[in-house]
Design a protein around this motif. Structure first.
Motif, short mmCIF file in Angstrom:
data_model
loop_
_atom_site.label_atom_id
_atom_site.label_comp_id
_atom_site.label_asym_id
_atom_site.label_seq_id
_atom_site.Cartn_x
_atom_site.Cartn_y
_atom_site.Cartn_z
N VAL A 134 0.46 0.00 -16.89
CA VAL A 134 -0.68 0.41 -17.72
C VAL A 134 -1.92 -0.37 -17.33
CG1 VAL A 134 -1.58 0.52 -20.08
CG2 VAL A 134 0.83 1.08 -19.63
N ALA A 135 -1.77 -1.67 -17.14
CA ALA A 135 -2.91 -2.50 -16.75
C ALA A 135 -3.45 -2.07 -15.39
CB ALA A 135 -2.50 -3.97 -16.71
N ARG A 136 -2.56 -1.68 -14.48
CA ARG A 136 -3.01 -1.24 -13.16
C ARG A 136 -3.82 0.05 -13.27
NH1 ARG A 136 1.71 -1.08 -10.65
NH2 ARG A 136 1.53 -3.31 -10.20
N LEU A 137 -3.38 0.98 -14.10
CA LEU A 137 -4.14 2.21 -14.30
C LEU A 137 -5.53 1.91 -14.85
CD1 LEU A 137 -1.46 4.63 -15.85
CD2 LEU A 137 -2.48 4.77 -13.58
N ARG A 141 0.83 -1.21 0.00
CA ARG A 141 0.00 0.00 0.00
C ARG A 141 0.87 1.26 0.00
NH1 ARG A 141 -1.23 3.24 4.08
NH2 ARG A 141 -0.62 1.75 5.71
N ARG A 142 1.88 1.27 0.84
CA ARG A 142 2.73 2.46 0.95
C ARG A 142 3.53 2.71 -0.34
NH1 ARG A 142 5.10 1.87 7.17
NH2 ARG A 142 3.19 2.60 8.22
N LYS A 143 3.94 1.65 -0.99
CA LYS A 143 4.68 1.81 -2.25
C LYS A 143 3.83 2.51 -3.29
CE LYS A 143 7.83 -2.13 -1.85
NZ LYS A 143 8.16 -3.49 -2.36
N ARG A 144 2.53 2.35 -3.20
CA ARG A 144 1.61 2.99 -4.16
C ARG A 144 1.07 4.32 -3.64
NH1 ARG A 144 2.18 -2.11 -4.58
NH2 ARG A 144 1.89 -3.23 -6.56
N ASP A 149 -0.26 9.90 -11.85
CA ASP A 149 0.48 8.68 -12.18
C ASP A 149 0.51 8.44 -13.69
OD1 ASP A 149 0.95 8.23 -9.51
OD2 ASP A 149 -0.70 6.80 -9.26
N ALA A 150 -0.62 8.70 -14.34
CA ALA A 150 -0.68 8.52 -15.79
C ALA A 150 0.28 9.48 -16.49
CB ALA A 150 -2.10 8.74 -16.29
N ALA A 151 0.34 10.72 -16.01
CA ALA A 151 1.24 11.71 -16.61
C ALA A 151 2.69 11.29 -16.46
CB ALA A 151 1.01 13.08 -15.98
N HIS A 152 3.06 10.79 -15.28
CA HIS A 152 4.44 10.34 -15.05
C HIS A 152 4.78 9.16 -15.96
CE1 HIS A 152 5.22 13.08 -11.83
NE2 HIS A 152 4.30 12.57 -11.02
N LEU A 153 3.85 8.22 -16.08
CA LEU A 153 4.10 7.04 -16.89
C LEU A 153 4.26 7.41 -18.36
CD1 LEU A 153 4.36 4.00 -17.23
CD2 LEU A 153 1.85 3.84 -17.22
N MET A 154 3.48 8.35 -18.84
CA MET A 154 3.54 8.70 -20.26
C MET A 154 4.90 9.28 -20.66
SD MET A 154 -0.01 9.77 -21.91
CE MET A 154 0.08 11.48 -21.48
N ARG A 155 5.59 9.88 -19.70
CA ARG A 155 6.92 10.41 -20.01
C ARG A 155 7.90 9.30 -20.39
NH1 ARG A 155 6.09 13.42 -14.93
NH2 ARG A 155 5.22 15.47 -15.45
N ASP A 156 7.62 8.10 -19.91
CA ASP A 156 8.51 6.97 -20.17
C ASP A 156 8.07 6.13 -21.36
OD1 ASP A 156 9.99 7.68 -17.91
OD2 ASP A 156 8.74 6.44 -16.59
N LEU A 157 6.96 6.49 -21.96
CA LEU A 157 6.42 5.67 -23.04
C LEU A 157 6.65 6.32 -24.40
CD1 LEU A 157 2.95 4.64 -21.53
CD2 LEU A 157 4.99 3.22 -21.70
N ARG A 211 -3.26 3.43 -24.79
CA ARG A 211 -4.07 2.92 -23.68
C ARG A 211 -4.05 3.87 -22.49
NH1 ARG A 211 -1.91 -3.04 -22.79
NH2 ARG A 211 -3.09 -2.78 -20.83
N VAL A 212 -2.90 4.41 -22.18
CA VAL A 212 -2.81 5.36 -21.07
C VAL A 212 -3.61 6.63 -21.38
CG1 VAL A 212 -1.26 6.80 -19.70
CG2 VAL A 212 -0.59 4.47 -20.28
N LEU A 213 -3.52 7.10 -22.61
CA LEU A 213 -4.28 8.29 -23.00
C LEU A 213 -5.78 8.06 -22.89
CD1 LEU A 213 -2.18 9.49 -26.07
CD2 LEU A 213 -2.62 10.82 -23.99
N ARG A 214 -6.24 6.89 -23.32
CA ARG A 214 -7.66 6.59 -23.21
C ARG A 214 -8.10 6.53 -21.75
NH1 ARG A 214 -6.70 3.26 -27.86
NH2 ARG A 214 -6.26 1.46 -26.52
N THR A 215 -7.27 5.87 -20.93
CA THR A 215 -7.59 5.78 -19.51
C THR A 215 -7.58 7.16 -18.87
OG1 THR A 215 -6.65 3.56 -19.38
CG2 THR A 215 -6.92 4.75 -17.31
N ARG A 216 -6.60 7.99 -19.25
CA ARG A 216 -6.53 9.33 -18.67
C ARG A 216 -7.76 10.15 -19.07
NH1 ARG A 216 -1.72 13.84 -19.34
NH2 ARG A 216 -2.37 13.78 -21.53
N SER A 217 -8.21 10.01 -20.30
CA SER A 217 -9.40 10.74 -20.73
C SER A 217 -10.63 10.29 -19.94
CB SER A 217 -9.64 10.52 -22.23
OG SER A 217 -10.78 11.22 -22.66
N GLU A 218 -10.79 8.98 -19.79
CA GLU A 218 -11.93 8.45 -19.04
C GLU A 218 -11.92 8.95 -17.59
OE1 GLU A 218 -13.26 4.23 -17.06
OE2 GLU A 218 -12.07 4.16 -18.90
#
Length: 405
Positions: free
Chosen positions: A112-115, A14-17, A145-153, A161-168
């Motif tokens: 990505v799956a977790r998001l 939990r703390r790691k997240r 979290d989505a914004a941070h992940l997208m920097r690495d993609l 997939r991240v963009l769709r999830t972020r929009s939703e």
């Protein structure tokens, strides 16, 4: 991990997240004090708890495996066991995703799956959330979290997939900010982010949803022209989706926008919404488009007819809408009840019936805070001011006082 207890592994995960115990309560439907007791070893937990937390944290079965390897806990008291079992079933039903073998995953796929998984949980929590501000904090963290992940993609399927999830999720954040918390400035930013992400990934359905929701903001300020402009953009996206239900929703929103300024346009929009809703769809409607249906159209129709002074017709539509709501739609239930109550204040007022229904709506509102329903309550109280001296209104005020005490 082998030397740690189940509670220690749960706490560390939990703390790691970066999740507090209160946020875990939102994700799992387990009380945060109970979760803390499990983490500290004061309670043993259960395999159901492990499964629910596994899904909430996206741990691919690790917590369940850890719990099963631990020494068998004492059998809980029957009452506690039944309460925990019911809570677990409810939470697991809210997140019906299968475990995925971690060894088959690579790179950023697990993140990505977790998001995506968390987005599903937030969507389920929204309709009955009693603490919308807490849920909005959780959703806002998800967007970060989505914004941070997208920097690495790099560009590709994972980024789309991240963009769709972020929009939703951004649209969901906008709904929380506007409809639940009455924070229109925040909502505008979230809807803008939702539209930006949708257009970046080329998803017309998500883009239509973002613009359609954005129309509510200028409409609330009395700027119907700007609202209609947003709806025009939403309609352009929607026509490319092959989903008449989305176009029907946009027409229903237009009916609400036009009611104060253009009654004839309101009725035409409702007719269009009804016609479109009956049309065949090219594809299945995505799970996140869960805020519109034939019953919700009845709600739009009832509200419009009520404002146009057609109380009996409004009541029939609103009653139909109310019957169609699922048990979890607590917020919308309060809104419909307030509108039905107001329909009894028409040309032949029944103040007793109106106050009884409004009292039921207020009780529902006390369960799930919702700014939209709260505004309906204030509207209704203003409408019954002429009957302040009657026993029905006095009893209504007493009931309100008891609910807010």
């Amino acid at each position: 991990m082998d030397g740690e207890t189940f509670g220690q592994v749960l706490r560390d995960s939990r703390r790691k997240r970066r999740l507090s115990l209160r946020k875990m309560q939102l994700l799992t439907s387990y009380d945060f004090t109970y979760l803390g007791q499990v983490e500290r070893g004061e309670k043993n937990g259960s395999v159901e708890l492990a499964a629910v937390c596994d899904r909430a944290l996206g741990m691919d079965g690790t917590l369940v495996e850890k719990y099963r390897r631990a020494s068998a806990p004492p059998t809980p008291a029957p009452l506690e066991d039944e309460m925990l079992r019911r809570t677990a079933i409810k939470a697991m039903a809210a997140t019906p995703l299968a475990f995925v073998d971690a060894e088959q995953r690579a790179g950023h796929e697990p993140q990505v799956a977790r998001l995506e998984h968390q987005a599903e949980i937030y969507r389920h929590l929204y309709h009955g959330a009693s603490a919308p501000a807490d849920l909005l904090t959780l959703v806002h963290d998800h967007l970060d979290d989505a914004a941070h992940l997208m920097r690495d993609l790099s560009d590709g399927d994972l980024k789309r997939r991240v963009l769709r999830t972020r929009s939703e999720v951004a649209t969901l954040a906008g709904r929380l900010a506007f409809f639940d918390l009455c924070r229109p400035t925040e909502a505008r930013g979230y809807y803008g982010l939702a539209h930006e992400s949708a257009t970046q990934t080329g998803d017309d359905l998500l883009a239509a949803a973002a613009l359609g929701h954005l129309a509510f903001l200028p409409a609330a300020e009395g700027n119907a022209s700007a609202a209609v402009d947003y709806l025009g953009g939403a309609a352009q996206h929607a026509r490319r989706t092959g989903m008449p239900i989305v176009q029907s929703w946009i027409a229903a929103v237009e009916s609400e926008v036009l009611t104060p300024v253009h009654p004839a346009g309101t009725l035409r929009a409702l007719e269009q919404a009804t016609r479109l809703l009956a049309g065949p769809a090219d594809d299945a409607v995505p799970a996140w488009f869960d805020y519109y249906s034939g019953d919700r159209l009845d709600g739009f129709r009832g509200r419009a007819l009520l404002q146009l002074g057609r109380s009996d017709e409004a009541r029939a539509s609103l009653t139909s809408a109310l019957r169609g709501l699922g048990p979890g739609a607590v917020k919308q239930r309060a809104v419909f009840l307030f509108d039905i109550a107001a329909s009894y204040l028409g040309s032949t007022p029944d103040v007793d019936r109106a106050c009884a229904l409004a009292g039921d709506a207020a009780a529902t509102l006390a369960i799930a805070g919702y700014a939209t329903a709260d505004s309906r309550l204030r509207e209704f109280r203003g409408q019954i001011r002429a009957w302040d001296h009657t026993s029905a209104v006095v009893e209504f005020d007493e009931r309100l006082g008891a609910l807010t005490a």
